[in-house]
Design a protein around this motif. Structure first.
Motif, PDB file in Angstrom:
ATOM      1  N   GLN A  11       0.840  -1.181   0.000  1.00 46.71           N
ATOM      2  CA  GLN A  11       0.000   0.000   0.000  1.00 46.71           C
ATOM      3  C   GLN A  11       0.885   1.243   0.000  1.00 46.71           C
ATOM      4  OE1 GLN A  11      -3.247   0.157  -0.176  1.00 46.71           O
ATOM      5  NE2 GLN A  11      -3.562   2.340   0.155  1.00 46.71           N
ATOM      6  N   VAL A  12       0.687   2.075  -0.999  1.00 44.67           N
ATOM      7  CA  VAL A  12       1.473   3.299  -1.095  1.00 44.67           C
ATOM      8  C   VAL A  12       0.981   4.313  -0.074  1.00 44.67           C
ATOM      9  CG1 VAL A  12       2.061   5.238  -2.582  1.00 44.67           C
ATOM     10  CG2 VAL A  12       1.967   2.930  -3.531  1.00 44.67           C
ATOM     11  N   GLN A  13       1.914   4.941   0.603  1.00 38.54           N
ATOM     12  CA  GLN A  13       1.587   6.009   1.544  1.00 38.54           C
ATOM     13  C   GLN A  13       2.265   7.284   1.083  1.00 38.54           C
ATOM     14  OE1 GLN A  13       2.853   4.286   5.317  1.00 38.54           O
ATOM     15  NE2 GLN A  13       0.745   3.706   5.763  1.00 38.54           N
ATOM     16  N   LEU A  14       1.528   8.380   1.141  1.00 40.12           N
ATOM     17  CA  LEU A  14       2.044   9.679   0.740  1.00 40.12           C
ATOM     18  C   LEU A  14       2.050  10.605   1.945  1.00 40.12           C
ATOM     19  CD1 LEU A  14       0.030  10.132  -2.591  1.00 40.12           C
ATOM     20  CD2 LEU A  14       2.312   9.170  -2.294  1.00 40.12           C
ATOM     21  N   LYS A  15       3.132  11.336   2.099  1.00 40.54           N
ATOM     22  CA  LYS A  15       3.228  12.249   3.236  1.00 40.54           C
ATOM     23  C   LYS A  15       3.711  13.589   2.761  1.00 40.54           C
ATOM     24  CE  LYS A  15       5.165  12.824   7.854  1.00 40.54           C
ATOM     25  NZ  LYS A  15       3.839  13.194   8.390  1.00 40.54           N
ATOM     26  N   GLU A  16       2.916  14.625   3.048  1.00 42.20           N
ATOM     27  CA  GLU A  16       3.276  15.989   2.680  1.00 42.20           C
ATOM     28  C   GLU A  16       3.971  16.702   3.843  1.00 42.20           C
ATOM     29  OE1 GLU A  16      -1.025  15.237   1.121  1.00 42.20           O
ATOM     30  OE2 GLU A  16       0.115  14.979   2.987  1.00 42.20           O
ATOM     31  N   SER A  17       4.775  17.665   3.486  1.00 37.81           N
ATOM     32  CA  SER A  17       5.388  18.545   4.479  1.00 37.81           C
ATOM     33  C   SER A  17       5.686  19.876   3.815  1.00 37.81           C
ATOM     34  CB  SER A  17       6.667  17.926   5.053  1.00 37.81           C
ATOM     35  OG  SER A  17       7.617  17.709   4.023  1.00 37.81           O
ATOM     36  N   GLY A  18       5.987  20.871   4.631  1.00 37.90           N
ATOM     37  CA  GLY A  18       6.407  22.159   4.100  1.00 37.90           C
ATOM     38  C   GLY A  18       5.374  23.257   4.170  1.00 37.90           C
ATOM     39  N   GLY A  19       4.158  22.939   4.624  1.00 36.82           N
ATOM     40  CA  GLY A  19       3.148  23.973   4.740  1.00 36.82           C
ATOM     41  C   GLY A  19       3.470  24.928   5.887  1.00 36.82           C
ATOM     42  N   GLY A  20       2.684  25.991   5.973  1.00 31.68           N
ATOM     43  CA  GLY A  20       2.891  26.944   7.057  1.00 31.68           C
ATOM     44  C   GLY A  20       2.194  28.256   6.778  1.00 31.68           C
ATOM     45  N   LEU A  21       2.577  29.254   7.567  1.00 28.81           N
ATOM     46  CA  LEU A  21       2.024  30.597   7.438  1.00 28.81           C
ATOM     47  C   LEU A  21       3.039  31.482   6.733  1.00 28.81           C
ATOM     48  CD1 LEU A  21      -0.082  32.797   8.196  1.00 28.81           C
ATOM     49  CD2 LEU A  21       1.162  33.056  10.364  1.00 28.81           C
ATOM     50  N   VAL A  22       2.584  32.180   5.717  1.00 26.26           N
ATOM     51  CA  VAL A  22       3.484  33.037   4.941  1.00 26.26           C
ATOM     52  C   VAL A  22       2.731  34.299   4.551  1.00 26.26           C
ATOM     53  CG1 VAL A  22       2.861  31.927   2.744  1.00 26.26           C
ATOM     54  CG2 VAL A  22       5.101  33.060   2.990  1.00 26.26           C
ATOM     55  N   GLN A  23       3.445  35.376   4.401  1.00 23.88           N
ATOM     56  CA  GLN A  23       2.823  36.626   3.970  1.00 23.88           C
ATOM     57  C   GLN A  23       2.593  36.613   2.460  1.00 23.88           C
ATOM     58  OE1 GLN A  23       5.376  39.788   5.425  1.00 23.88           O
ATOM     59  NE2 GLN A  23       4.130  39.997   7.273  1.00 23.88           N
ATOM     60  N   ALA A  24       1.646  37.400   2.047  1.00 23.44           N
ATOM     61  CA  ALA A  24       1.373  37.524   0.614  1.00 23.44           C
ATOM     62  C   ALA A  24       2.659  37.926  -0.114  1.00 23.44           C
ATOM     63  CB  ALA A  24       0.276  38.549   0.380  1.00 23.44           C
ATOM     64  N   GLU A  25       2.818  37.387  -1.307  1.00 25.17           N
ATOM     65  CA  GLU A  25       4.014  37.562  -2.146  1.00 25.17           C
ATOM     66  C   GLU A  25       5.198  36.717  -1.682  1.00 25.17           C
ATOM     67  OE1 GLU A  25       4.101  39.188  -5.113  1.00 25.17           O
ATOM     68  OE2 GLU A  25       1.950  39.362  -4.755  1.00 25.17           O
ATOM     69  N   GLY A  26       5.008  35.960  -0.607  1.00 27.49           N
ATOM     70  CA  GLY A  26       6.078  35.083  -0.158  1.00 27.49           C
ATOM     71  C   GLY A  26       6.088  33.768  -0.900  1.00 27.49           C
ATOM     72  N   SER A  27       6.966  32.860  -0.457  1.00 28.50           N
ATOM     73  CA  SER A  27       7.159  31.573  -1.127  1.00 28.50           C
ATOM     74  C   SER A  27       7.163  30.431  -0.115  1.00 28.50           C
ATOM     75  CB  SER A  27       8.483  31.565  -1.894  1.00 28.50           C
ATOM     76  OG  SER A  27       8.511  32.552  -2.889  1.00 28.50           O
ATOM     77  N   LEU A  28       6.780  29.276  -0.594  1.00 31.91           N
ATOM     78  CA  LEU A  28       6.872  28.041   0.184  1.00 31.91           C
ATOM     79  C   LEU A  28       7.206  26.903  -0.771  1.00 31.91           C
ATOM     80  CD1 LEU A  28       3.777  28.021   2.606  1.00 31.91           C
ATOM     81  CD2 LEU A  28       6.183  28.150   3.274  1.00 31.91           C
ATOM     82  N   ARG A  29       7.796  25.852  -0.232  1.00 28.51           N
ATOM     83  CA  ARG A  29       8.004  24.634  -1.018  1.00 28.51           C
ATOM     84  C   ARG A  29       7.393  23.465  -0.276  1.00 28.51           C
ATOM     85  NH1 ARG A  29      13.667  21.652  -2.371  1.00 28.51           N
ATOM     86  NH2 ARG A  29      13.310  20.902  -0.243  1.00 28.51           N
ATOM     87  N   LEU A  30       6.474  22.794  -0.920  1.00 35.53           N
ATOM     88  CA  LEU A  30       5.864  21.598  -0.363  1.00 35.53           C
ATOM     89  C   LEU A  30       6.600  20.363  -0.874  1.00 35.53           C
ATOM     90  CD1 LEU A  30       2.060  22.397  -0.757  1.00 35.53           C
ATOM     91  CD2 LEU A  30       3.626  23.051   1.080  1.00 35.53           C
ATOM     92  N   THR A  31       6.661  19.354  -0.007  1.00 36.66           N
ATOM     93  CA  THR A  31       7.312  18.097  -0.356  1.00 36.66           C
ATOM     94  C   THR A  31       6.339  16.956  -0.127  1.00 36.66           C
ATOM     95  OG1 THR A  31       9.482  18.960   0.276  1.00 36.66           O
ATOM     96  CG2 THR A  31       9.255  16.565   0.164  1.00 36.66           C
ATOM     97  N   CYS A  32       6.334  16.006  -1.032  1.00 39.02           N
ATOM     98  CA  CYS A  32       5.525  14.798  -0.890  1.00 39.02           C
ATOM     99  C   CYS A  32       6.420  13.594  -1.100  1.00 39.02           C
ATOM    100  CB  CYS A  32       4.389  14.786  -1.894  1.00 39.02           C
ATOM    101  SG  CYS A  32       3.438  13.244  -1.902  1.00 39.02           S
ATOM    102  N   THR A  33       6.493  12.748  -0.085  1.00 37.81           N
ATOM    103  CA  THR A  33       7.321  11.553  -0.166  1.00 37.81           C
ATOM    104  C   THR A  33       6.439  10.317  -0.202  1.00 37.81           C
ATOM    105  OG1 THR A  33       9.088  12.654   1.047  1.00 37.81           O
ATOM    106  CG2 THR A  33       9.181  10.268   0.912  1.00 37.81           C
ATOM    107  N   ALA A  34       6.691   9.445  -1.173  1.00 34.78           N
ATOM    108  CA  ALA A  34       5.925   8.209  -1.306  1.00 34.78           C
ATOM    109  C   ALA A  34       6.704   7.059  -0.693  1.00 34.78           C
ATOM    110  CB  ALA A  34       5.639   7.930  -2.774  1.00 34.78           C
ATOM    111  N   SER A  35       5.999   6.186   0.019  1.00 37.05           N
ATOM    112  CA  SER A  35       6.628   5.008   0.607  1.00 37.05           C
ATOM    113  C   SER A  35       5.661   3.832   0.529  1.00 37.05           C
ATOM    114  CB  SER A  35       7.011   5.276   2.065  1.00 37.05           C
ATOM    115  OG  SER A  35       5.865   5.567   2.835  1.00 37.05           O
ATOM    116  N   GLY A  36       6.199   2.631   0.773  1.00 30.16           N
ATOM    117  CA  GLY A  36       5.357   1.438   0.788  1.00 30.16           C
ATOM    118  C   GLY A  36       5.041   0.892  -0.579  1.00 30.16           C
ATOM    119  N   GLY A  37       5.717   1.383  -1.599  1.00 26.92           N
ATOM    120  CA  GLY A  37       5.459   0.906  -2.948  1.00 26.92           C
ATOM    121  C   GLY A  37       5.932   1.932  -3.935  1.00 26.92           C
TER     122      GLY A  37
END
Length: 119
Positions: free
Chosen positions: A1-27
């Motif tokens: 069974q594939v599992q997906l896990k996100e990270s990298g969210g948060g609070l940011v001001q307008a015009e700012g930047s974020l990078r989200l990450t998704c790691t797959a495991s279990g397949g």
């Protein structure tokens, strides 16, 4: 069974930047069959990006890229706006040929990560 896990969210001001990450495991989900969706309070889940394309609302601001060796998908979000505030979900397991912008095309989902953009 594939599992997906996100990270990298948060609070940011307008015009700012974020990078989200998704790691797959279990397949093997395969990054070609993965994508990003988001859901704001009171709204339906909507497509954001996949390796095949982007939602119109994020074109030119968001970019998706993958590290196939690590089975990891990223979403770089620049020039964030208050309307980008949502829970962002990683999705995987889309068969080749299925619509990349349809939630129903994906078999696996992460638990989501909150992105809040303050104006």
């Amino acid at each position: 069974q594939v599992q997906l896990k996100e990270s990298g969210g948060g609070l940011v001001q307008a015009e700012g930047s974020l990078r989200l990450t998704c790691t797959a495991s279990g397949g093997t989900s395969g990054t070609d069959g993965m994508g990003w969706f988001r859901q704001a309070p009171g709204k339906e889940r909507e497509f954001v990006a996949a390796m095949s394309g982007y939602a119109e609302s994020v074109k030119g601001r968001f970019s998706i890229f993958a590290d196939n060796a690590k089975n990891t998908l990223y979403l770089r979000m620049n020039r964030l706006k208050s309307e980008d505030t949502a829970v962002y979900y990683c999705a995987g397991g889309r068969p080749r040929g299925d619509y990349y912008n349809s939630p129903g095309s994906y078999r696996y989902w992460g638990q989501g990560t909150q992105v809040t953009v303050s104006s």
